[in-house]
Motif scaffolding. Structure first.
Motif, mmCIF file in Angstrom:
data_model
loop_
_atom_site.group_PDB
_atom_site.id
_atom_site.type_symbol
_atom_site.label_atom_id
_atom_site.label_comp_id
_atom_site.label_asym_id
_atom_site.label_seq_id
_atom_site.Cartn_x
_atom_site.Cartn_y
_atom_site.Cartn_z
ATOM 1 N N ASP A 22 30.183 31.812 49.697
ATOM 2 C CA ASP A 22 29.711 31.426 48.262
ATOM 3 C C ASP A 22 28.520 30.680 48.423
ATOM 4 O OD1 ASP A 22 30.442 28.593 49.165
ATOM 5 O OD2 ASP A 22 32.564 28.698 47.996
ATOM 6 N N TRP A 28 35.518 32.059 52.279
ATOM 7 C CA TRP A 28 36.396 32.751 51.539
ATOM 8 C C TRP A 28 36.904 33.769 52.518
ATOM 9 C CZ3 TRP A 28 38.622 29.978 48.425
ATOM 10 C CH2 TRP A 28 38.101 29.321 46.847
ATOM 11 N N LYS A 68 41.902 30.578 45.189
ATOM 12 C CA LYS A 68 41.244 31.461 44.369
ATOM 13 C C LYS A 68 42.125 32.053 43.492
ATOM 14 C CE LYS A 68 37.523 31.505 43.948
ATOM 15 N NZ LYS A 68 36.456 30.206 42.867
ATOM 16 N N GLU A 76 38.858 32.902 36.440
ATOM 17 C CA GLU A 76 39.095 32.005 37.979
ATOM 18 C C GLU A 76 39.374 30.596 38.411
ATOM 19 O OE1 GLU A 76 35.897 32.874 40.879
ATOM 20 O OE2 GLU A 76 35.987 36.028 39.664
ATOM 21 N N ASP A 78 39.949 27.366 41.161
ATOM 22 C CA ASP A 78 40.194 27.227 43.316
ATOM 23 C C ASP A 78 41.184 25.964 42.767
ATOM 24 O OD1 ASP A 78 37.919 28.400 43.889
ATOM 25 O OD2 ASP A 78 37.373 26.951 44.133
#
Length: 119
Positions: A22, A28, A68, A76, A78
């Motif tokens: 990211d 990720w 996620k 979205e 986290d």
């Protein structure tokens, strides 16, 4: 022992793709955790958003793992591991989960035709 990943129809591990960095340089992952692909539900006021865990960020130092969640409406967020546990439990209480379970239970197994087994 490594966890077995579910296979796609082409026999490749589901979600088999390289980690994705990211904007902060966090890597990720799309494989390697049992919660990947799990359906979750989160409450936002009177609204319940259903979504799916799509990727995860392994723990780093004092920071725990992050997951996620992508909701059906495209939003979205986290989630920390304790939030994922709560969201999985919340999903199990939704009408959507109940309908899915009822449909699975009502679907009779397919009969196997005599002589259709390959030798």
């Amino acid at each position: 022992a490594a966890e077995q990943q579910p296979k796609t129809s082409k026999g490749k591990p589901q979600g088999a793709r390289a980690p994705e960095k990211d904007e902060n340089g966090n890597e990720w992952h799309f494989t390697g955790h049992k919660w990947l692909g799990v359906l979750v539900a989160r409450s936002f006021g009177r609204t319940v958003a259903v979504g799916q865990i799509t990727k995860w960020l392994p723990p780093d130092g004092e920071d725990g793992a992050l997951f996620k969640a992508v909701h059906l409406d495209g939003d979205e967020e986290d989630l920390e591991d304790h939030e994922v546990v709560e969201a999985i439990q919340k999903y199990q209480t939704t009408g959507r989960a109940a309908r899915k379970a009822k449909a699975a239970a009502a679907t009779p197994p397919r009969p196997v035709k005599a002589g259709s087994a390959k030798s």
